[in-house]
Every structure is written in C-alpha cells, then in structure tokens.
Scaffold this active site. Structure first.
Site, PDB file in Angstrom:
ATOM      1  CG  LEU A 130      36.468  41.020  69.531  1.00  0.00           C
ATOM      2  CD1 LEU A 130      35.346  40.258  70.227  1.00  0.00           C
ATOM      3  CD2 LEU A 130      36.187  42.499  69.541  1.00  0.00           C
ATOM      4  CG  HIS A 131      43.339  44.118  69.750  1.00  0.00           C
ATOM      5  ND1 HIS A 131      43.623  45.277  70.419  1.00  0.00           N
ATOM      6  CD2 HIS A 131      42.792  44.480  68.561  1.00  0.00           C
ATOM      7  CE1 HIS A 131      43.284  46.312  69.657  1.00  0.00           C
ATOM      8  NE2 HIS A 131      42.776  45.848  68.519  1.00  0.00           N
ATOM      9  CB  ALA A 132      44.009  44.387  75.192  1.00  0.00           C
ATOM     10  CB  THR A 164      38.394  43.327  74.582  1.00  0.00           C
ATOM     11  OG1 THR A 164      38.571  42.280  73.615  1.00  0.00           O
ATOM     12  CG2 THR A 164      37.615  42.783  75.762  1.00  0.00           C
TER      13      THR A 164
END
Length: 89
Positions: A14-16, A19
C-alpha cells in the site's frame, strides 16, 4: 456491520498510489470503513491513516464496514485488492 480479511498482494504494497486508489474508492460510500493490521486501526478514507499501516506485500488487513451501503463498499474494496490495485499486470 461486515468484517473481512484481505491480503495485500501487489508487489509494492500500500504505497502512495495504491493508497490513493483505496481512499478514492471508499470515499464514494457513506459507510464507515476501518482497516486494521499490526495493532493499528485507521479510517479507510484517510490517506495519512492508510499510509501509517505500512502494509507491504503479504500483509493481512482486517476490514470493518458499517453503514447503508456496506455490501457494495465491501465488494468494491475486495475487487480493488483482488485486482492488485491495477498495478501488477
């Protein structure tokens, strides 16, 4: 109220970008949605909250959704996870 466990399967976790997709998806629904893992529980409509989970590939996240559109919201979130946030194609 619905509860379900989802596993982060995309390579980057769940990176930027993932997300942001998650938060945008859940913000379309009126139901309250929380995500929890590693002893932390956050609002799924908060980018900063979801980023704080630091969920990498393989992390199991417990999802709790409560509200009028909880079934539709859970389906949308499950599909997002199943499709690996449309990243690992």
């Amino acid at each position: 109220m619905l509860e379900h466990e989802l596993t982060v399967t995309n390579k980057l976790g769940l990176h930027a970008r993932a997300t942001a997709k998650l938060v945008q998806t859940m913000s379309k629904f009126q139901s309250n949605t929380t995500l929890s893992t590693k002893g932390r529980e956050v609002n799924a409509k908060s980018i900063m909250g979801v980023m704080l989970l630091a969920a990498s590939q393989g992390t199991v996240i417990r999802v709790r959704i409560d509200g009028e559109d909880e079934h539709t919201a859970m389906q949308a979130l499950s599909e997002l996870f199943e499709n690996r946030f449309n990243e690992d194609t």
